[in-house]
Design a protein around this motif. Structure first.
Motif, short mmCIF file in Angstrom:
data_model
loop_
_atom_site.label_atom_id
_atom_site.label_comp_id
_atom_site.label_asym_id
_atom_site.label_seq_id
_atom_site.Cartn_x
_atom_site.Cartn_y
_atom_site.Cartn_z
N ALA A 1 -7.40 -1.43 -32.37
CA ALA A 1 -7.89 -1.21 -33.74
C ALA A 1 -7.13 -0.07 -34.40
CB ALA A 1 -9.39 -0.92 -33.72
N PRO A 2 -6.83 -0.20 -35.68
CA PRO A 2 -6.12 0.89 -36.36
C PRO A 2 -7.00 2.12 -36.53
CG PRO A 2 -6.78 -0.81 -37.93
CD PRO A 2 -7.09 -1.35 -36.57
N GLY A 3 -6.38 3.29 -36.42
CA GLY A 3 -7.09 4.52 -36.73
C GLY A 3 -8.10 4.96 -35.71
N VAL A 4 -7.99 4.51 -34.46
CA VAL A 4 -8.96 4.92 -33.44
C VAL A 4 -8.24 5.61 -32.29
CG1 VAL A 4 -8.93 2.69 -32.23
CG2 VAL A 4 -10.91 4.18 -32.01
N LEU B 1 -13.28 8.28 -30.04
CA LEU B 1 -14.37 7.85 -29.17
C LEU B 1 -14.12 8.30 -27.74
CD1 LEU B 1 -14.49 4.14 -30.44
CD2 LEU B 1 -15.78 6.09 -31.36
N ASP B 2 -15.01 9.14 -27.21
CA ASP B 2 -14.95 9.44 -25.79
C ASP B 2 -15.83 8.49 -24.99
OD1 ASP B 2 -14.13 11.04 -23.52
OD2 ASP B 2 -16.17 11.82 -23.47
N VAL B 3 -16.67 7.78 -25.69
CA VAL B 3 -17.57 6.81 -25.07
C VAL B 3 -17.51 5.52 -25.89
CG1 VAL B 3 -19.13 8.43 -23.94
CG2 VAL B 3 -19.47 7.84 -26.34
N THR B 4 -17.68 4.41 -25.22
CA THR B 4 -17.58 3.11 -25.90
C THR B 4 -18.68 2.18 -25.40
OG1 THR B 4 -16.06 2.25 -24.21
CG2 THR B 4 -15.07 3.30 -26.16
N ASP B 5 -18.87 1.11 -26.12
CA ASP B 5 -19.79 0.04 -25.73
C ASP B 5 -19.04 -1.28 -25.91
OD1 ASP B 5 -22.02 -1.43 -25.00
OD2 ASP B 5 -22.95 -1.32 -27.00
N PRO B 6 -18.61 -1.92 -24.83
CA PRO B 6 -18.92 -1.66 -23.42
C PRO B 6 -18.10 -0.51 -22.84
CG PRO B 6 -17.44 -3.52 -23.59
CD PRO B 6 -17.80 -3.16 -25.00
N GLU B 7 -18.53 -0.05 -21.67
CA GLU B 7 -17.83 1.02 -20.96
C GLU B 7 -17.92 0.77 -19.46
OE1 GLU B 7 -18.60 5.69 -20.22
OE2 GLU B 7 -18.52 5.13 -22.36
N PRO B 8 -16.78 0.86 -18.75
CA PRO B 8 -15.43 1.11 -19.25
C PRO B 8 -14.98 0.01 -20.22
CG PRO B 8 -15.52 1.29 -16.85
CD PRO B 8 -16.81 0.68 -17.28
N LEU B 9 -14.14 0.38 -21.16
CA LEU B 9 -13.65 -0.58 -22.14
C LEU B 9 -12.66 -1.52 -21.46
CD1 LEU B 9 -14.07 -1.10 -25.18
CD2 LEU B 9 -11.95 0.17 -25.58
N PRO B 10 -12.95 -2.82 -21.43
CA PRO B 10 -12.08 -3.73 -20.68
C PRO B 10 -10.74 -3.96 -21.37
CG PRO B 10 -13.82 -4.96 -21.80
CD PRO B 10 -14.12 -3.50 -22.01
N ALA B 11 -9.75 -4.28 -20.57
CA ALA B 11 -8.44 -4.62 -21.12
C ALA B 11 -8.59 -5.78 -22.09
CB ALA B 11 -7.48 -4.99 -19.99
N GLY B 12 -7.87 -5.71 -23.19
CA GLY B 12 -7.92 -6.77 -24.18
C GLY B 12 -9.02 -6.62 -25.20
N HIS B 13 -9.91 -5.63 -25.06
CA HIS B 13 -10.96 -5.44 -26.05
C HIS B 13 -10.33 -5.02 -27.37
CE1 HIS B 13 -14.51 -3.85 -28.10
NE2 HIS B 13 -15.24 -4.49 -27.22
N MET C 1 -20.74 6.32 -45.02
CA MET C 1 -19.72 7.35 -44.82
C MET C 1 -18.65 7.23 -45.90
SD MET C 1 -19.33 7.27 -40.63
CE MET C 1 -17.89 8.35 -40.66
N LYS C 2 -18.10 8.37 -46.31
CA LYS C 2 -17.12 8.37 -47.39
C LYS C 2 -15.80 7.75 -46.94
CE LYS C 2 -16.59 12.80 -48.33
NZ LYS C 2 -15.96 14.05 -48.85
N ASP C 3 -15.04 7.24 -47.89
CA ASP C 3 -13.73 6.68 -47.58
C ASP C 3 -12.86 7.74 -46.91
OD1 ASP C 3 -14.63 4.44 -48.85
OD2 ASP C 3 -13.30 4.59 -50.59
N GLY C 4 -12.20 7.35 -45.82
CA GLY C 4 -11.32 8.27 -45.12
C GLY C 4 -12.00 9.18 -44.12
N ALA C 5 -13.31 9.05 -43.95
CA ALA C 5 -14.04 9.92 -43.03
C ALA C 5 -13.72 9.56 -41.58
CB ALA C 5 -15.54 9.84 -43.27
N LEU C 6 -13.93 10.53 -40.69
CA LEU C 6 -13.68 10.37 -39.26
C LEU C 6 -15.01 10.36 -38.52
CD1 LEU C 6 -11.88 10.48 -36.65
CD2 LEU C 6 -11.96 13.00 -36.90
#
Length: 313
Positions: A267-270, A250-262, A217-222
């Protein structure tokens, strides 16, 4: 044996259900509404944990149809081994396209235009202006061009994107243009400003967005994931987010539900939404229309819609 239909919506609330079956309401409660062995048509409770969805399946000895109210069927696949041969598995194509496509556009626009930063600034009473990326003139790559992918493109076009590139399991041609096979992804990723994942979760798509995919993916892509969490390799995505090279919604994650402290939480930019692509006010009327149509077909012995597979075939 009496034919029962198990519904996760109270049957008295659904207009147009055909006469004949015994309708049983079950939305995942601890107690079953009747003997599962008499269930001929099992409508899977919506947005319930895997153990709830699978619990009756070993006992469905007379079932003929398993109907999900989700577009994906990955949550019921582990239970198919317990079913007799000849059971038709149907998904909810036609129910979630509008809501999921709507959220996809919301996530893209919120991420590009910096809406989360504005909300945080508002909480602090701070005025933070500046230039932000626009969706206009961007190249968008839609990976998973089924009915939801097509609905996403429908909503992208009015935003004056430069181009929508479509990818699915195999190549085909649509009224809007070609659909590329998954094997073309390495060549297509470097040109995309926004990559949308809307593919089903299968063995072929698990960790599709791995370290190599993300590196192309290109730099700066979403990266936008409205598919299933495991379509993305979370560890590989975190590595890219930490460098600031990519952003993600992200409407979906792995793991899901995303636990506290993950680490994804910080993370920046999410931008993370808690799997809300489907559960909106648009869900119930569309789900009821699907069930009425399917059950009338079932009672009248007409071909069912949205058959994904038949066990034992």
């Amino acid at each position: 044996m009496t034919a029962d239909v198990w519904l996760p919506i109270p049957p008295e609330d659904i207009e147009g259900l055909p006469a004949g079956p015994n309708y049983r309401f079950w939305d995942g409660a601890e107690d079953f509404p009747a003997d599962p062995a008499e269930c001929a048509y099992y409508v899977v409770p919506y947005m319930k944990p895997l153990d709830v969805v699978l619990r009756p399946m070993p006992h469905l000895s007379s079932v003929q149809v398993v109907q999900t109210l989700s577009a994906g069927v990955d949550n019921v696949l582990p239970g198919l081994k317990d079913l007799p041969d000849g059971v038709r598995l149907c998904n909810a194509r036609g129910v979630h396209e509008a809501s999921t496509a709507e959220l996809t556009l919301a996530l893209i626009l919120a991420s590009l235009r910096g809406i989360p930063d504005f909300v945080r600034a508002q909480d602090k009473g701070e005025w933070r202006g500046g230039f932000r990326p626009a969706l206009a003139d961007k190249n968008v790559l839609v990976v998973g061009y089924g009915s939801i992918g097509a609905a996403i493109e429908d909503r992208l076009v009015p935003f004056e994107v430069a181009r929508v590139v479509r990818v699915a399991r195999s190549a085909r041609t649509t009224e809007r243009g070609p659909v590329h096979p998954l094997t073309d992804l390495p060549a297509l990723l470097p040109d995309a400003d926004v990559v949308v994942l809307s593919t089903p979760l299968t063995d072929a798509t698990r960790h599709l967005a791995d370290a190599d995919f993300l590196a192309r993916m290109k730099d700066g892509a979403l990266l936008v994931n409205v598919a299933r969490g495991p379509v993305v390799d979370t560890k590989a995505l975190l590595a890219e987010l930490e460098t600031g090279r990519l952003t993600a919604a992200l409407d979906v994650t792995d793991p899901e539900p995303l636990p506290a402290g993950h680490p994804l939480w910080q993370a920046p930019g999410v931008l993370i939404s808690p799997h809300v692509g489907g559960p909106t006010s648009a869900f119930r009327p569309r789900a009821e229309r699907l069930l009425v149509d399917q059950l009338n077909r079932f009672v009248n012995r007409e071909p069912l819609r949205n058959v994904i597979l038949t066990t034992g075939a």
